[in-house]
Motif scaffolding. Structure first.
Motif, PDB file in Angstrom:
ATOM      1  N   ILE A  91       0.834  -1.203   0.000  1.00 38.77           N
ATOM      2  CA  ILE A  91       0.000   0.000   0.000  1.00 38.77           C
ATOM      3  C   ILE A  91       0.868   1.252   0.000  1.00 38.77           C
ATOM      4  CG2 ILE A  91      -1.576   1.374   1.443  1.00 38.77           C
ATOM      5  CD1 ILE A  91      -2.866  -1.332   2.277  1.00 38.77           C
ATOM      6  N   SER A  92       1.974   1.196   0.733  1.00 36.93           N
ATOM      7  CA  SER A  92       2.900   2.329   0.829  1.00 36.93           C
ATOM      8  C   SER A  92       3.825   2.410  -0.382  1.00 36.93           C
ATOM      9  CB  SER A  92       3.744   2.203   2.096  1.00 36.93           C
ATOM     10  OG  SER A  92       2.927   2.075   3.221  1.00 36.93           O
ATOM     11  N   MET A  93       3.682   1.457  -1.297  1.00 35.50           N
ATOM     12  CA  MET A  93       4.516   1.364  -2.503  1.00 35.50           C
ATOM     13  C   MET A  93       5.993   1.204  -2.168  1.00 35.50           C
ATOM     14  SD  MET A  93       2.343   3.909  -4.982  1.00 35.50           S
ATOM     15  CE  MET A  93       3.407   3.680  -6.379  1.00 35.50           C
ATOM     16  N   LEU A  94       6.260   0.623  -1.013  1.00 37.70           N
ATOM     17  CA  LEU A  94       7.648   0.396  -0.611  1.00 37.70           C
ATOM     18  C   LEU A  94       8.173  -0.953  -1.106  1.00 37.70           C
ATOM     19  CD1 LEU A  94       7.546   1.886   2.984  1.00 37.70           C
ATOM     20  CD2 LEU A  94       8.598   2.869   0.946  1.00 37.70           C
ATOM     21  N   ASP A  95       7.302  -1.739  -1.743  1.00 41.16           N
ATOM     22  CA  ASP A  95       7.769  -2.993  -2.332  1.00 41.16           C
ATOM     23  C   ASP A  95       8.714  -2.713  -3.503  1.00 41.16           C
ATOM     24  OD1 ASP A  95       5.417  -1.966  -3.554  1.00 41.16           O
ATOM     25  OD2 ASP A  95       4.909  -3.911  -4.417  1.00 41.16           O
ATOM     26  N   LYS A  96       8.700  -1.467  -3.990  1.00 38.45           N
ATOM     27  CA  LYS A  96       9.640  -1.054  -5.052  1.00 38.45           C
ATOM     28  C   LYS A  96      10.979  -0.592  -4.448  1.00 38.45           C
ATOM     29  CE  LYS A  96       6.116  -0.867  -8.157  1.00 38.45           C
ATOM     30  NZ  LYS A  96       5.222  -1.838  -7.581  1.00 38.45           N
ATOM     31  N   VAL A  97      10.959  -0.273  -3.161  1.00 35.25           N
ATOM     32  CA  VAL A  97      12.136   0.259  -2.469  1.00 35.25           C
ATOM     33  C   VAL A  97      12.908  -0.863  -1.773  1.00 35.25           C
ATOM     34  CG1 VAL A  97      12.901   1.797  -0.601  1.00 35.25           C
ATOM     35  CG2 VAL A  97      11.029   2.491  -2.106  1.00 35.25           C
ATOM     36  N   PHE A  98      12.179  -1.721  -1.079  1.00 31.96           N
ATOM     37  CA  PHE A  98      12.803  -2.784  -0.298  1.00 31.96           C
ATOM     38  C   PHE A  98      13.111  -4.005  -1.143  1.00 31.96           C
ATOM     39  CE2 PHE A  98      10.140  -0.985   3.341  1.00 31.96           C
ATOM     40  CZ  PHE A  98      11.214  -0.392   3.987  1.00 31.96           C
ATOM     41  N   LYS A  99      14.158  -4.709  -0.755  1.00 35.46           N
ATOM     42  CA  LYS A  99      14.436  -6.045  -1.295  1.00 35.46           C
ATOM     43  C   LYS A  99      13.725  -7.001  -0.341  1.00 35.46           C
ATOM     44  CE  LYS A  99      16.800  -9.287  -3.549  1.00 35.46           C
ATOM     45  NZ  LYS A  99      16.295  -9.747  -4.822  1.00 35.46           N
ATOM     46  N   ILE A 100      12.728  -7.730  -0.842  1.00 36.22           N
ATOM     47  CA  ILE A 100      11.902  -8.602  -0.010  1.00 36.22           C
ATOM     48  C   ILE A 100      11.993 -10.029  -0.542  1.00 36.22           C
ATOM     49  CG2 ILE A 100       9.579  -9.045   0.875  1.00 36.22           C
ATOM     50  CD1 ILE A 100       9.002  -6.010   0.249  1.00 36.22           C
ATOM     51  N   VAL A 101      12.273 -10.961   0.354  1.00 39.42           N
ATOM     52  CA  VAL A 101      12.355 -12.375  -0.019  1.00 39.42           C
ATOM     53  C   VAL A 101      11.507 -13.208   0.938  1.00 39.42           C
ATOM     54  CG1 VAL A 101      14.648 -12.120  -1.080  1.00 39.42           C
ATOM     55  CG2 VAL A 101      14.464 -12.757   1.333  1.00 39.42           C
ATOM     56  N   ASP A 102      11.240 -14.453   0.549  1.00 40.77           N
ATOM     57  CA  ASP A 102      10.357 -15.315   1.333  1.00 40.77           C
ATOM     58  C   ASP A 102      11.043 -16.066   2.462  1.00 40.77           C
ATOM     59  OD1 ASP A 102       8.127 -14.618  -0.195  1.00 40.77           O
ATOM     60  OD2 ASP A 102       8.533 -16.182  -1.671  1.00 40.77           O
ATOM     61  N   SER A 103      12.380 -16.161   2.430  1.00 44.25           N
ATOM     62  CA  SER A 103      13.065 -16.967   3.442  1.00 44.25           C
ATOM     63  C   SER A 103      14.473 -16.450   3.707  1.00 44.25           C
ATOM     64  CB  SER A 103      13.148 -18.426   2.982  1.00 44.25           C
ATOM     65  OG  SER A 103      14.013 -18.506   1.847  1.00 44.25           O
ATOM     66  N   ILE A 104      15.037 -16.907   4.807  1.00 42.45           N
ATOM     67  CA  ILE A 104      16.425 -16.570   5.153  1.00 42.45           C
ATOM     68  C   ILE A 104      17.375 -17.134   4.094  1.00 42.45           C
ATOM     69  CG2 ILE A 104      18.262 -16.991   6.852  1.00 42.45           C
ATOM     70  CD1 ILE A 104      16.161 -14.998   7.837  1.00 42.45           C
ATOM     71  N   GLU A 105      17.064 -18.320   3.573  1.00 42.30           N
ATOM     72  CA  GLU A 105      17.905 -18.937   2.547  1.00 42.30           C
ATOM     73  C   GLU A 105      17.955 -18.071   1.290  1.00 42.30           C
ATOM     74  OE1 GLU A 105      16.776 -21.581   5.599  1.00 42.30           O
ATOM     75  OE2 GLU A 105      15.380 -20.639   4.207  1.00 42.30           O
ATOM     76  N   GLU A 106      16.788 -17.558   0.881  1.00 38.15           N
ATOM     77  CA  GLU A 106      16.743 -16.661  -0.282  1.00 38.15           C
ATOM     78  C   GLU A 106      17.529 -15.386  -0.020  1.00 38.15           C
ATOM     79  OE1 GLU A 106      13.140 -15.695  -2.582  1.00 38.15           O
ATOM     80  OE2 GLU A 106      12.230 -17.373  -1.494  1.00 38.15           O
ATOM     81  N   ALA A 107      17.452 -14.891   1.209  1.00 34.69           N
ATOM     82  CA  ALA A 107      18.188 -13.678   1.580  1.00 34.69           C
ATOM     83  C   ALA A 107      19.693 -13.924   1.470  1.00 34.69           C
ATOM     84  CB  ALA A 107      17.818 -13.235   2.987  1.00 34.69           C
ATOM     85  N   ALA A 108      20.139 -15.078   1.960  1.00 34.19           N
ATOM     86  CA  ALA A 108      21.570 -15.417   1.890  1.00 34.19           C
ATOM     87  C   ALA A 108      22.032 -15.478   0.436  1.00 34.19           C
ATOM     88  CB  ALA A 108      21.833 -16.748   2.602  1.00 34.19           C
ATOM     89  N   GLU A 109      21.211 -16.073  -0.439  1.00 33.17           N
ATOM     90  CA  GLU A 109      21.549 -16.124  -1.870  1.00 33.17           C
ATOM     91  C   GLU A 109      21.631 -14.718  -2.461  1.00 33.17           C
ATOM     92  OE1 GLU A 109      19.068 -18.680  -4.289  1.00 33.17           O
ATOM     93  OE2 GLU A 109      19.059 -20.199  -2.693  1.00 33.17           O
ATOM     94  N   ALA A 110      20.665 -13.854  -2.106  1.00 33.13           N
ATOM     95  CA  ALA A 110      20.636 -12.487  -2.629  1.00 33.13           C
ATOM     96  C   ALA A 110      21.890 -11.717  -2.194  1.00 33.13           C
ATOM     97  CB  ALA A 110      19.376 -11.761  -2.167  1.00 33.13           C
ATOM     98  N   ILE A 111      22.327 -11.938  -0.958  1.00 30.19           N
ATOM     99  CA  ILE A 111      23.541 -11.271  -0.473  1.00 30.19           C
ATOM    100  C   ILE A 111      24.754 -11.782  -1.227  1.00 30.19           C
ATOM    101  CG2 ILE A 111      25.109 -11.084   1.513  1.00 30.19           C
ATOM    102  CD1 ILE A 111      22.496 -10.862   3.221  1.00 30.19           C
TER     103      ILE A 111
END
Length: 125
Positions: A91-111
């Motif tokens: 709603i705040s249109m921050l999904d365009k600003v933040f990097k959002i992932v579904d899991s810690i594993e996905e976050a580790a891959e993104a890093i």
């Protein structure tokens, strides 16, 4: 505010152990995120799996983290946001600003990918 901090080699996993991220807790969250950044960590994953509710001040704290960790080429990732929090982010249109992932594993891959891309840009310069 209850939370855990898990320091890895390339990043930190910060997990708020609270159901609400509101005006009572947001200043504490901002302070803790800035502290982790000041300790020299460039990359942070905030595990939002326990947070069921956030308000605008909670989003503001996340924006501070996003700005600070992104300032020196690091990355700030929101992992496992619950439905209400994700709705507010959209709603705040921050999904365009933040990097959002579904899991810690996905976050580790993104890093990992972010770090490789950062090194490639340094080599090009």
């Amino acid at each position: 505010m209850k939370y855990t901090v898990d320091k890895k080699e390339q990043y930190v996993i910060f997990t708020p152990m609270e159901e609400k991220l509101d005006s009572a807790l947001s200043p504490i969250l901002k302070s803790e995120l800035l502290t982790v950044n000041a300790e020299g960590y460039d990359n942070l994953v905030i595990d939002m799996s326990h947070v069921k509710y956030a308000d605008s001040s909670g989003l503001s704290a996340l924006l501070v983290g996003n700005r600070e960790f992104g300032r020196d080429g690091g990355i700030f990732i929101i992992a496992s946001p619950q439905e209400h929090v994700m709705k507010l982010i959209r709603i705040s249109m921050l999904d365009k600003v933040f990097k959002i992932v579904d899991s810690i594993e996905e976050a580790a891959e993104a890093i990992f990918i972010h770090e490789i891309e950062g090194r490639e840009h340094e080599e090009e310069d």
